[in-house]
Scaffold this motif. Structure first.
Motif, PDB file in Angstrom:
ATOM      1  N   ILE A 277       6.456 -12.355   7.957  1.00 34.24           N
ATOM      2  CA  ILE A 277       7.566 -11.673   7.285  1.00 34.24           C
ATOM      3  C   ILE A 277       8.703 -11.400   8.275  1.00 34.24           C
ATOM      4  O   ILE A 277       8.469 -10.896   9.381  1.00 34.24           O
TER       5      ILE A 277
ATOM      6  N   VAL B 263      -0.706 -16.995  -2.641  1.00 34.79           N
ATOM      7  CA  VAL B 263       0.650 -17.213  -2.094  1.00 34.79           C
ATOM      8  C   VAL B 263       0.549 -17.937  -0.744  1.00 34.79           C
ATOM      9  O   VAL B 263      -0.493 -17.907  -0.080  1.00 34.79           O
ATOM     10  N   LYS B 264       1.672 -18.562  -0.367  1.00 29.85           N
ATOM     11  CA  LYS B 264       1.761 -19.153   0.965  1.00 29.85           C
ATOM     12  C   LYS B 264       1.890 -18.033   1.982  1.00 29.85           C
ATOM     13  O   LYS B 264       2.687 -17.107   1.789  1.00 29.85           O
ATOM     14  N   LYS B 265       1.117 -18.122   3.052  1.00 31.87           N
ATOM     15  CA  LYS B 265       1.178 -17.118   4.105  1.00 31.87           C
ATOM     16  C   LYS B 265       2.453 -17.314   4.934  1.00 31.87           C
ATOM     17  O   LYS B 265       2.771 -18.445   5.335  1.00 31.87           O
ATOM     18  N   VAL B 266       3.156 -16.235   5.160  1.00 31.02           N
ATOM     19  CA  VAL B 266       4.336 -16.302   6.043  1.00 31.02           C
ATOM     20  C   VAL B 266       4.256 -15.204   7.090  1.00 31.02           C
ATOM     21  O   VAL B 266       3.492 -14.250   6.953  1.00 31.02           O
TER      22      VAL B 266
ATOM     23  N   LEU C  26      -2.802 -16.879   1.247  1.00 29.74           N
ATOM     24  CA  LEU C  26      -3.284 -15.507   1.121  1.00 29.74           C
ATOM     25  C   LEU C  26      -3.453 -15.183  -0.360  1.00 29.74           C
ATOM     26  O   LEU C  26      -2.850 -15.840  -1.211  1.00 29.74           O
TER      27      LEU C  26
ATOM     28  N   GLY D 215      -1.187  -2.179   1.612  1.00 27.85           N
ATOM     29  CA  GLY D 215       0.132  -1.541   1.604  1.00 27.85           C
ATOM     30  C   GLY D 215       0.211  -0.497   0.523  1.00 27.85           C
ATOM     31  O   GLY D 215      -0.808  -0.091  -0.039  1.00 27.85           O
ATOM     32  N   LYS D 216       1.419  -0.059   0.257  1.00 28.11           N
ATOM     33  CA  LYS D 216       1.618   0.990  -0.735  1.00 28.11           C
ATOM     34  C   LYS D 216       1.423   0.443  -2.149  1.00 28.11           C
ATOM     35  O   LYS D 216       0.952   1.159  -3.018  1.00 28.11           O
TER      36      LYS D 216
ATOM     37  N   HIS E 111       7.010 -18.078  -2.016  1.00 27.17           N
ATOM     38  CA  HIS E 111       5.601 -18.123  -1.579  1.00 27.17           C
ATOM     39  C   HIS E 111       4.630 -18.353  -2.741  1.00 27.17           C
ATOM     40  O   HIS E 111       3.448 -18.567  -2.519  1.00 27.17           O
TER      41      HIS E 111
ATOM     42  N   TYR F 236      -4.713  -6.343   4.908  1.00 27.89           N
ATOM     43  CA  TYR F 236      -3.703  -5.278   4.891  1.00 27.89           C
ATOM     44  C   TYR F 236      -3.788  -4.556   3.567  1.00 27.89           C
ATOM     45  O   TYR F 236      -3.999  -5.175   2.525  1.00 27.89           O
TER      46      TYR F 236
ATOM     47  N   LYS G 180      13.045  -3.339   8.655  1.00 21.27           N
ATOM     48  CA  LYS G 180      11.752  -2.870   8.145  1.00 21.27           C
ATOM     49  C   LYS G 180      10.989  -2.180   9.264  1.00 21.27           C
ATOM     50  O   LYS G 180      10.418  -2.852  10.132  1.00 21.27           O
TER      51      LYS G 180
HETATM   52  P1  ATP Z   1       5.903  -2.724   3.847  1.00 17.03           P
HETATM   53  O1  ATP Z   1       6.606  -1.456   4.224  1.00 17.03           O
HETATM   54  O2  ATP Z   1       5.412  -3.536   5.003  1.00 17.03           O
HETATM   55  O3  ATP Z   1       6.682  -3.587   2.853  1.00 17.03           O
HETATM   56  P2  ATP Z   1       4.262  -1.811   1.720  1.00 17.03           P
HETATM   57  O4  ATP Z   1       3.062  -0.997   1.858  1.00 17.03           O
HETATM   58  O5  ATP Z   1       5.430  -1.202   1.028  1.00 17.03           O
HETATM   59  O6  ATP Z   1       4.610  -2.267   3.170  1.00 17.03           O
HETATM   60  P3  ATP Z   1       3.037  -3.749  -0.050  1.00 17.03           P
HETATM   61  O7  ATP Z   1       3.876  -4.483  -1.022  1.00 17.03           O
HETATM   62  O8  ATP Z   1       2.093  -2.732  -0.533  1.00 17.03           O
HETATM   63  O9  ATP Z   1       4.064  -3.223   1.044  1.00 17.03           O
HETATM   64  O10 ATP Z   1       2.171  -4.776   0.806  1.00 17.03           O
HETATM   65  C1  ATP Z   1       2.415  -6.113   0.878  1.00 17.03           C
HETATM   66  C2  ATP Z   1       2.619  -6.522   2.337  1.00 17.03           C
HETATM   67  O11 ATP Z   1       2.480  -7.935   2.426  1.00 17.03           O
HETATM   68  C3  ATP Z   1       4.022  -6.196   2.835  1.00 17.03           C
HETATM   69  O12 ATP Z   1       3.940  -5.778   4.186  1.00 17.03           O
HETATM   70  C4  ATP Z   1       4.749  -7.528   2.721  1.00 17.03           C
HETATM   71  O13 ATP Z   1       5.804  -7.625   3.669  1.00 17.03           O
HETATM   72  C5  ATP Z   1       3.642  -8.510   3.017  1.00 17.03           C
HETATM   73  N1  ATP Z   1       3.787  -9.841   2.396  1.00 17.03           N
HETATM   74  C6  ATP Z   1       4.328 -10.163   1.182  1.00 17.03           C
HETATM   75  N2  ATP Z   1       4.272 -11.484   0.950  1.00 17.03           N
HETATM   76  C7  ATP Z   1       3.671 -12.050   2.029  1.00 17.03           C
HETATM   77  C8  ATP Z   1       3.313 -13.402   2.388  1.00 17.03           C
HETATM   78  N3  ATP Z   1       3.573 -14.417   1.589  1.00 17.03           N
HETATM   79  N4  ATP Z   1       2.722 -13.581   3.601  1.00 17.03           N
HETATM   80  C9  ATP Z   1       2.467 -12.543   4.435  1.00 17.03           C
HETATM   81  N5  ATP Z   1       2.764 -11.256   4.152  1.00 17.03           N
HETATM   82  C10 ATP Z   1       3.350 -11.000   2.959  1.00 17.03           C
END
Ligand code: ATP
Ligand code: TYD
Length: 239
Positions: free
Chosen positions: A86, A81-84, A24, A10-11, A69, A8, A123
């Motif tokens: 969300i 981090v531990k995978k979860v 992860l 993200g922003k 995590h 993934y 979300k």
């Molecule tokens: P979002 O709108 O989903 O938060 P984002 O682009 O703002 O997206 P980022 O912080 O750039 O978010 O990307 C990190 C992504 O990983 C997020 O979607 C977050 O929810 C997810 N995430 C964070 N910690 C974990 C974890 N331990 N296991 C799985 N996913 C995680």
């Protein structure tokens, strides 16, 4: 721990698989967005600061009874981090009125609440992360009743711990956003990040903003504010 495929982007972070299906690697970027991605920019060095800060704060929260995590910092931008899975809620705790609270209710900014508030946003980027009440969370089965109670209790505990810690750094914790997730066995833990991107942090003496509002509101001195807040945290941890 080996970094495998990117799962993934993200922003603010990239997320990678590892050879362990339960772990992860998250990699923090300098990219900054606001107003649901409509404003874009970079904050030089932000990823390094947010990685370190989030890890230090989560380590402290673990000690104070909040499971997180956080496993291990791998380098200046990457953490194991531990995978979860969300839970699709942004959990927002507020000590002082500002931001969307003041806007939504036409309520003055800077009022210190007698008790912290806890609210949830669903979300969902397409829907602009709408505010959601407990009964709607349960109606859509986003969590069970017990899970929602756990999330609520952890959120308030995080506030108690971080409010006291930031005060010891000469910083007022105004509000912040948390994300929780479920481990494979269903256990709820704190995930994502805790940083100046996801918190409002004001200098306790002057009220100067030391967080992402400097970027959101074009106040200038964004990089300096991130450096300053990290410096305060590190000085306090060494003390
Ligand atoms: P979002 O709108 O989903 O938060 P984002 O682009 O703002 O997206 P980022 O912080 O750039 O978010 O990307 C990190 C992504 O990983 C997020 O979607 C977050 O929810 C997810 N995430 C964070 N910690 C974990 C974890 N331990 N296991 C799985 N996913 C995680
Ligand atoms: P809030 O006042 O609801 O939103 P806005 O930033 O639009 O005025 O924000 C409360 C706190 O939660 C603030 O510290 C920023 C953080 N937050 C996030 O990190 N991500 C989000 O998507 C939202 C809505 C808030």
């Amino acid at each position: 721990m080996e970094k495998k495929e990117q799962l993934y982007e993200g922003k603010a972070k990239k997320v990678y698989a590892t050879d362990d299906p339960e772990l992860l690697i998250v990699s923090y970027k300098d990219d900054a967005t606001a107003f649901n991605g409509k404003k874009k920019g970079t904050i030089a060095g932000k990823g390094i600061i947010n990685n370190k800060m989030s890890n230090r704060l989560m380590a402290r929260l673990e000690k104070e009874g909040v499971p997180t995590h956080f496993v291990e910092e791998l380098n200046e931008r990457e953490t194991l981090v531990k995978k979860v899975k969300i839970v699709p809620l942004e959990v927002i705790v507020r000590n002082i009125s500002t931001g969307s609270f003041s806007k939504r209710y036409g309520f003055p900014e800077g009022v210190v609440f007698d008790e912290p508030t806890v609210e949830y946003s669903y979300k969902n980027d397409e829907l602009n992360d709408p505010l959601i009440c407990d009964s709607h969370v349960l109606a859509m089965k986003l969590t069970t009743k017990e899970e929602l109670q756990t999330i609520h209790d952890y959120a308030l505990r995080v506030n108690e711990v971080l409010k006291a810690f930031w005060l010891s750094c000469g910083v007022t914790l105004v509000d912040f956003k948390l994300e929780f997730g479920r481990l494979a066995d269903g256990t709820i833990i704190l995930a994502d990040e805790i940083s100046p991107d996801t918190s409002r942090l004001w200098d306790a003496a002057t009220g100067k903003k030391l967080d992402k509002d400097r970027f959101r509101q074009d106040l200038g001195g964004v990089e300096d504010a991130y450096q300053e807040i990290m410096g305060r945290l590190e000085a306090q941890l060494k003390a």
